[in-house]
Each structure stands twice: as C-alpha cells, then as structure tokens.
Design a protein around this motif. Structure first.
Motif, PDB file in Angstrom:
ATOM      1  N   VAL A  17       0.842  -1.201   0.000  1.00 39.23           N
ATOM      2  CA  VAL A  17       0.000   0.000   0.000  1.00 39.23           C
ATOM      3  C   VAL A  17       0.873   1.244   0.000  1.00 39.23           C
ATOM      4  CG1 VAL A  17      -1.641   1.330   1.382  1.00 39.23           C
ATOM      5  CG2 VAL A  17      -2.017  -1.110   1.017  1.00 39.23           C
ATOM      6  N   ALA A  18       1.913   1.254   0.811  1.00 39.07           N
ATOM      7  CA  ALA A  18       2.831   2.399   0.850  1.00 39.07           C
ATOM      8  C   ALA A  18       3.522   2.589  -0.502  1.00 39.07           C
ATOM      9  CB  ALA A  18       3.858   2.213   1.959  1.00 39.07           C
ATOM     10  N   LEU A  19       3.904   1.505  -1.145  1.00 43.96           N
ATOM     11  CA  LEU A  19       4.559   1.570  -2.452  1.00 43.96           C
ATOM     12  C   LEU A  19       3.613   2.108  -3.520  1.00 43.96           C
ATOM     13  CD1 LEU A  19       7.157   0.972  -3.980  1.00 43.96           C
ATOM     14  CD2 LEU A  19       6.305  -1.325  -4.377  1.00 43.96           C
ATOM     15  N   VAL A  20       2.362   1.697  -3.489  1.00 39.47           N
ATOM     16  CA  VAL A  20       1.371   2.200  -4.446  1.00 39.47           C
ATOM     17  C   VAL A  20       1.152   3.699  -4.248  1.00 39.47           C
ATOM     18  CG1 VAL A  20      -1.088   2.118  -5.058  1.00 39.47           C
ATOM     19  CG2 VAL A  20       0.224   0.002  -4.852  1.00 39.47           C
ATOM     20  N   ILE A  21       1.021   4.142  -3.018  1.00 43.74           N
ATOM     21  CA  ILE A  21       0.832   5.574  -2.735  1.00 43.74           C
ATOM     22  C   ILE A  21       2.047   6.375  -3.205  1.00 43.74           C
ATOM     23  CG2 ILE A  21       0.623   7.272  -0.871  1.00 43.74           C
ATOM     24  CD1 ILE A  21      -1.091   5.161   0.614  1.00 43.74           C
ATOM     25  N   PHE A  22       3.249   5.875  -2.945  1.00 43.94           N
ATOM     26  CA  PHE A  22       4.471   6.542  -3.367  1.00 43.94           C
ATOM     27  C   PHE A  22       4.549   6.607  -4.897  1.00 43.94           C
ATOM     28  CE2 PHE A  22       8.992   6.358  -4.536  1.00 43.94           C
ATOM     29  CZ  PHE A  22       9.428   7.534  -3.951  1.00 43.94           C
ATOM     30  N   SER A  23       4.165   5.526  -5.568  1.00 47.05           N
ATOM     31  CA  SER A  23       4.201   5.488  -7.037  1.00 47.05           C
ATOM     32  C   SER A  23       3.230   6.495  -7.642  1.00 47.05           C
ATOM     33  CB  SER A  23       3.871   4.091  -7.544  1.00 47.05           C
ATOM     34  OG  SER A  23       4.825   3.166  -7.091  1.00 47.05           O
ATOM     35  N   ILE A  24       2.064   6.613  -7.091  1.00 42.02           N
ATOM     36  CA  ILE A  24       1.073   7.579  -7.584  1.00 42.02           C
ATOM     37  C   ILE A  24       1.598   9.004  -7.401  1.00 42.02           C
ATOM     38  CG2 ILE A  24      -1.231   8.536  -7.160  1.00 42.02           C
ATOM     39  CD1 ILE A  24      -2.135   5.634  -6.581  1.00 42.02           C
ATOM     40  N   ALA A  25       2.231   9.266  -6.281  1.00 38.95           N
ATOM     41  CA  ALA A  25       2.801  10.600  -6.044  1.00 38.95           C
ATOM     42  C   ALA A  25       3.911  10.901  -7.052  1.00 38.95           C
ATOM     43  CB  ALA A  25       3.336  10.690  -4.616  1.00 38.95           C
ATOM     44  N   MET A  26       4.746   9.915  -7.347  1.00 39.86           N
ATOM     45  CA  MET A  26       5.834  10.116  -8.312  1.00 39.86           C
ATOM     46  C   MET A  26       5.296  10.327  -9.723  1.00 39.86           C
ATOM     47  SD  MET A  26       8.716  10.258  -6.824  1.00 39.86           S
ATOM     48  CE  MET A  26       7.941  11.109  -5.474  1.00 39.86           C
ATOM     49  N   LEU A  27       4.215   9.653 -10.081  1.00 37.53           N
ATOM     50  CA  LEU A  27       3.615   9.842 -11.402  1.00 37.53           C
ATOM     51  C   LEU A  27       3.117  11.279 -11.579  1.00 37.53           C
ATOM     52  CD1 LEU A  27       1.656   6.518 -11.944  1.00 37.53           C
ATOM     53  CD2 LEU A  27       3.663   7.314 -13.192  1.00 37.53           C
ATOM     54  N   GLY A  28       2.694  11.893 -10.515  1.00 34.92           N
ATOM     55  CA  GLY A  28       2.250  13.279 -10.578  1.00 34.92           C
ATOM     56  C   GLY A  28       3.383  14.250 -10.859  1.00 34.92           C
ATOM     57  N   LEU A  29       4.607  13.857 -10.566  1.00 33.94           N
ATOM     58  CA  LEU A  29       5.754  14.733 -10.797  1.00 33.94           C
ATOM     59  C   LEU A  29       6.306  14.659 -12.220  1.00 33.94           C
ATOM     60  CD1 LEU A  29       7.750  14.172  -7.486  1.00 33.94           C
ATOM     61  CD2 LEU A  29       6.321  16.114  -8.102  1.00 33.94           C
ATOM     62  N   ILE A  30       5.953  13.637 -12.962  1.00 32.88           N
ATOM     63  CA  ILE A  30       6.516  13.428 -14.305  1.00 32.88           C
ATOM     64  C   ILE A  30       6.259  14.609 -15.250  1.00 32.88           C
ATOM     65  CG2 ILE A  30       6.326  12.004 -16.382  1.00 32.88           C
ATOM     66  CD1 ILE A  30       6.253   9.586 -14.542  1.00 32.88           C
ATOM     67  N   PRO A  31       5.046  15.162 -15.337  1.00 30.80           N
ATOM     68  CA  PRO A  31       4.850  16.310 -16.241  1.00 30.80           C
ATOM     69  C   PRO A  31       5.741  17.500 -15.882  1.00 30.80           C
ATOM     70  CG  PRO A  31       2.731  15.409 -15.608  1.00 30.80           C
ATOM     71  CD  PRO A  31       3.757  14.723 -14.771  1.00 30.80           C
ATOM     72  N   GLY A  32       5.942  17.731 -14.605  1.00 26.34           N
ATOM     73  CA  GLY A  32       6.823  18.821 -14.187  1.00 26.34           C
ATOM     74  C   GLY A  32       8.264  18.593 -14.613  1.00 26.34           C
ATOM     75  N   VAL A  33       8.729  17.372 -14.487  1.00 25.98           N
ATOM     76  CA  VAL A  33      10.100  17.036 -14.900  1.00 25.98           C
ATOM     77  C   VAL A  33      10.248  17.194 -16.407  1.00 25.98           C
ATOM     78  CG1 VAL A  33      11.763  15.147 -15.043  1.00 25.98           C
ATOM     79  CG2 VAL A  33      10.516  15.525 -12.926  1.00 25.98           C
ATOM     80  N   ILE A  34       9.264  16.755 -17.167  1.00 25.56           N
ATOM     81  CA  ILE A  34       9.316  16.890 -18.628  1.00 25.56           C
ATOM     82  C   ILE A  34       9.334  18.366 -19.018  1.00 25.56           C
ATOM     83  CG2 ILE A  34       7.981  16.517 -20.762  1.00 25.56           C
ATOM     84  CD1 ILE A  34       7.162  13.800 -19.549  1.00 25.56           C
ATOM     85  N   ASN A  35       8.551  19.186 -18.350  1.00 24.59           N
ATOM     86  CA  ASN A  35       8.523  20.622 -18.632  1.00 24.59           C
ATOM     87  C   ASN A  35       9.874  21.261 -18.319  1.00 24.59           C
ATOM     88  OD1 ASN A  35       7.240  22.952 -19.518  1.00 24.59           O
ATOM     89  ND2 ASN A  35       6.680  23.536 -17.438  1.00 24.59           N
ATOM     90  N   VAL A  36      10.498  20.873 -17.231  1.00 31.53           N
ATOM     91  CA  VAL A  36      11.811  21.409 -16.872  1.00 31.53           C
ATOM     92  C   VAL A  36      12.841  21.031 -17.931  1.00 31.53           C
ATOM     93  CG1 VAL A  36      13.703  21.166 -15.215  1.00 31.53           C
ATOM     94  CG2 VAL A  36      11.397  21.571 -14.394  1.00 31.53           C
TER      95      VAL A  36
END
Length: 126
Positions: A17-36
């Motif tokens: 459960v902790a890994l799934v929550i962490f993965s979802i949070a990291m997926l939210g950061l991907i567009p920001g990284v691509i924009n940078v």
C-alpha cells in the motif's frame, strides 16, 4: 493461544500500500520534470545563439569603419551542434561619421517550431 510477543515491523500488505501511494505521487511529478527538461533545452539553444551573435559582433568590431559599407545586407547560415542559425546583418549610414549595424540571428525553437530572433545593434564612429 500463543501470542507472538515481539510483533515489530510492517506486513507485506502495508508495504505494498505504501509503495502504491508513493508510485502515484511520483507519477504526478513526471509532467513537471518533462517541462523542466523542455525549458532547459530551449535555454541551451538560446544560449548558443547568443554566444554565436556575440562572436559575430566581435568579428565586426575588428573591421575598419570604411569596410562596413561593403558588408551591407549579408546573410549566412551556420550549422552548430545540430541546430541551424541564420545571421542577417546590414549597415545603415546614419551620417558620414556614424554607422549603425543591425545584426539578427534566427533559430528554430525545438518544441514549438517557431522561429526566434535575437537582435543586436552596433554603432561605429569614425
């Protein structure tokens, strides 16, 4: 019933459960990284264009005052680090003792495919 006296740590379910929550949070950061990354690439190309324009200005500063009338309306294409840059410069004779040289360097934005132009003006006195 025997109870386990030392019940420390996490269960496998809690870790998943902790890994799934962490993965979802990291997926939210991907567009920001691509924009940078895109912004960094745009800035890198703009810096190359600025550096090339500065080099051309240095070359023109070394010309004599009388030679500037012979370089009127000049265009050149330069390929530098897999990018195409186009120089355009011309001389306006403001007076007999003052010449204004306008330099443009045009390049293509890698993402929007728009042409970008950097302009610089050199004034030369006799």
């Amino acid at each position: 019933m025997d109870k386990v006296a030392n019940n420390k740590g996490f269960t496998i379910i809690e870790l998943l459960v902790a890994l799934v929550i962490f993965s979802i949070a990291m997926l939210g950061l991907i567009p920001g990284v691509i924009n940078v990354i895109k912004i960094n690439k745009k800035n890198e190309i703009r810096d190359k264009a600025t550096r090339l324009l500065s080099q051309k200005k240095s070359e023109l500063y070394q010309q004599s005052f009388d030679n500037f009338s012979s370089i009127n309306n000049f265009t050149a294409t330069i390929n530098y680090d897999n990018h195409t840059f186009v120089y355009t410069y011309w001389v306006d004779n403001e007076s007999a003792s003052l010449k204004k040289t306008i330099l443009n360097l045009t390049y293509q934005d890698p993402y929007s495919k728009d042409n970008r132009t950097i302009t610089s003006i050199i004034y030369l006195r006799k």
